[in-house]
Design a protein around this motif. Structure first.
Motif, PDB file in Angstrom:
ATOM      1  N   TYR A  94       0.845  -1.195   0.000  1.00  0.00           N
ATOM      2  CA  TYR A  94       0.000   0.000   0.000  1.00  0.00           C
ATOM      3  C   TYR A  94       0.879   1.244   0.000  1.00  0.00           C
ATOM      4  O   TYR A  94       1.958   1.254   0.595  1.00  0.00           O
ATOM      5  CB  TYR A  94      -0.875   0.052   1.257  1.00  0.00           C
ATOM      6  N   ILE A  95       0.388   2.282  -0.667  1.00  0.00           N
ATOM      7  CA  ILE A  95       0.944   3.621  -0.514  1.00  0.00           C
ATOM      8  C   ILE A  95      -0.177   4.524  -0.036  1.00  0.00           C
ATOM      9  O   ILE A  95      -1.219   4.620  -0.694  1.00  0.00           O
ATOM     10  CB  ILE A  95       1.530   4.173  -1.826  1.00  0.00           C
ATOM     11  N   TYR A 154       8.144   3.164   4.371  1.00  0.00           N
ATOM     12  CA  TYR A 154       8.980   4.145   3.683  1.00  0.00           C
ATOM     13  C   TYR A 154       8.218   5.451   3.476  1.00  0.00           C
ATOM     14  O   TYR A 154       7.061   5.436   3.053  1.00  0.00           O
ATOM     15  CB  TYR A 154       9.416   3.615   2.307  1.00  0.00           C
ATOM     16  N   LEU A 155       8.872   6.566   3.762  1.00  0.00           N
ATOM     17  CA  LEU A 155       8.320   7.880   3.456  1.00  0.00           C
ATOM     18  C   LEU A 155       8.812   8.282   2.076  1.00  0.00           C
ATOM     19  O   LEU A 155      10.017   8.335   1.827  1.00  0.00           O
ATOM     20  CB  LEU A 155       8.766   8.914   4.492  1.00  0.00           C
ATOM     21  N   ILE A 222      12.748   7.404   2.484  1.00  0.00           N
ATOM     22  CA  ILE A 222      13.424   7.181   3.748  1.00  0.00           C
ATOM     23  C   ILE A 222      12.815   5.935   4.378  1.00  0.00           C
ATOM     24  O   ILE A 222      11.594   5.854   4.544  1.00  0.00           O
ATOM     25  CB  ILE A 222      13.242   8.364   4.710  1.00  0.00           C
ATOM     26  N   GLU A 223      13.645   4.962   4.696  1.00  0.00           N
ATOM     27  CA  GLU A 223      13.114   3.775   5.358  1.00  0.00           C
ATOM     28  C   GLU A 223      12.892   4.085   6.833  1.00  0.00           C
ATOM     29  O   GLU A 223      13.831   4.383   7.579  1.00  0.00           O
ATOM     30  CB  GLU A 223      14.050   2.576   5.220  1.00  0.00           C
ATOM     31  N   GLY A 256       3.776  10.505   0.053  1.00  0.00           N
ATOM     32  CA  GLY A 256       3.023   9.572   0.876  1.00  0.00           C
ATOM     33  C   GLY A 256       3.920   8.618   1.633  1.00  0.00           C
ATOM     34  O   GLY A 256       5.118   8.840   1.787  1.00  0.00           O
ATOM     35  N   MET A 257       3.335   7.530   2.098  1.00  0.00           N
ATOM     36  CA  MET A 257       4.044   6.528   2.893  1.00  0.00           C
ATOM     37  C   MET A 257       3.707   5.150   2.335  1.00  0.00           C
ATOM     38  O   MET A 257       2.535   4.822   2.129  1.00  0.00           O
ATOM     39  CB  MET A 257       3.620   6.638   4.360  1.00  0.00           C
ATOM     40  N   GLU A 258       4.739   4.360   2.088  1.00  0.00           N
ATOM     41  CA  GLU A 258       4.548   3.045   1.468  1.00  0.00           C
ATOM     42  C   GLU A 258       4.856   1.923   2.448  1.00  0.00           C
ATOM     43  O   GLU A 258       5.780   2.020   3.266  1.00  0.00           O
ATOM     44  CB  GLU A 258       5.437   2.888   0.236  1.00  0.00           C
ATOM     45  N   PHE A 259       4.089   0.836   2.335  1.00  0.00           N
ATOM     46  CA  PHE A 259       4.306  -0.385   3.084  1.00  0.00           C
ATOM     47  C   PHE A 259       4.419  -1.515   2.076  1.00  0.00           C
ATOM     48  O   PHE A 259       3.456  -1.835   1.385  1.00  0.00           O
ATOM     49  CB  PHE A 259       3.140  -0.654   4.046  1.00  0.00           C
ATOM     50  N   ARG A 260       5.597  -2.117   1.987  1.00  0.00           N
ATOM     51  CA  ARG A 260       5.796  -3.185   1.010  1.00  0.00           C
ATOM     52  C   ARG A 260       6.627  -4.308   1.629  1.00  0.00           C
ATOM     53  O   ARG A 260       7.418  -4.075   2.558  1.00  0.00           O
ATOM     54  CB  ARG A 260       6.480  -2.656  -0.239  1.00  0.00           C
TER      55      ARG A 260
END
Length: 266
Positions: A94-95, A154-155, A222-223, A256-260
């Protein structure tokens, strides 16, 4: 020779990558690998909700085509999120758009402005005009992700060519799951560059959290940390903060912010 239905059942216990490779073995395997039985298993259990929340109606004639649509990523939830399936494993990513994040003073046009950018699929990104208090927070529930999977947060951001004050003090990244909290620091070093809008450097902390890198889509990330999505439903909280400097800063662009899913060694 096994019946096609048996081959389909066997392939459904593999992975999307293995199913696609098996289709090269013979016409029987190719036919079995195309069946809805196989690709239904590779789709997440909540795929009907994801399909119905897509901003653009998805067109598909089979479960395999649906998987491919979702693997290409889709804009969902009124255009505030991007959903994607990993092509090799079928795991979810998701982002969250910048509008889905909690950004201090983001509603005040003196501090933040919201503009469209051709490089972003979201309708608007957040651009920091000026502030002496930078605080960006986001969260996600693990039930929305693939169970029993290690994820990275991640940002997604850029630094404009008119940035100032971002490199005077390090920012702190934090990831919190239950009682577990991990922190690190990152310095945003901005400079004029024709190829990218700023450079970044991670410092302290562990090897990954707080590190920064360039993405394939032209943005940087950025992690913020990593976490494990187990069987229990937990809230994962992430943040990027710098509240002690009391100096003005600006020029940060937030998509945004990502979750992978994370992979070994990455």
């Amino acid at each position: 020779m096994l019946p096609e239905d048996c081959l389909s059942v066997i392939l459904s216990f593999t992975s999307p990558h293995d199913a696609l490779r098996s289709s090269l073995v013979s016409s029987d395997f190719r036919s079995a690998a195309e069946s809805d039985m196989v690709w239904e298993r590779f789709l997440p259990s909540d795929y009907p909700e994801i399909v119905s929340s897509s901003v653009t109606p998805l067109e598909f004639c089979s479960k395999k085509e649906l998987f491919q649509c979702l693997a290409d990523s889709v804009l969902i939830d009124g255009g505030n999120k991007i959903f994607r399936l990993e092509k090799s494993s079928g795991k979810k990513s998701y982002i969250l758009s910048a509008k889905e994040l909690s950004i201090t003073w983001s509603s005040n046009p003196l501090y933040w402005t919201w503009i469209p950018m051709s490089e972003s699929r979201f309708s608007a990104v957040g651009v920091l005009r000026t502030t002496d208090w930078l605080e960006i927070r986001g969260s996600i529930m693990t039930r929305t992700l693939t169970p029993n999977t290690t994820y990275g947060a991640y940002l997604i951001m850029k630094i404009s060519d008119r940035a100032y004050g971002l490199d005077l003090l390090p920012l702190e990244t934090t990831l919190e799951v239950g009682n577990q909290v991990s922190c690190s620091k990152v310095v945003l070093q901005h400079r004029q560059d024709k190829k990218q809008m700023g450079t970044l450097k991670g410092i302290e902390g562990n090897k990954k959290q707080g590190t920064v890198s360039e993405r394939g889509d032209g943005w940087m990330e950025i992690e913020l940390g990593k976490f494990f999505s187990g069987e229990d439903d937990e809230q994962v909280k992430m943040s990027l903060t710098e509240v002690k400097g009391c100096h003005l800063k600006g020029g940060l662009v937030i998509q945004g912010m990502e979750f992978r899913p994370k992979h070994h060694g990455k």
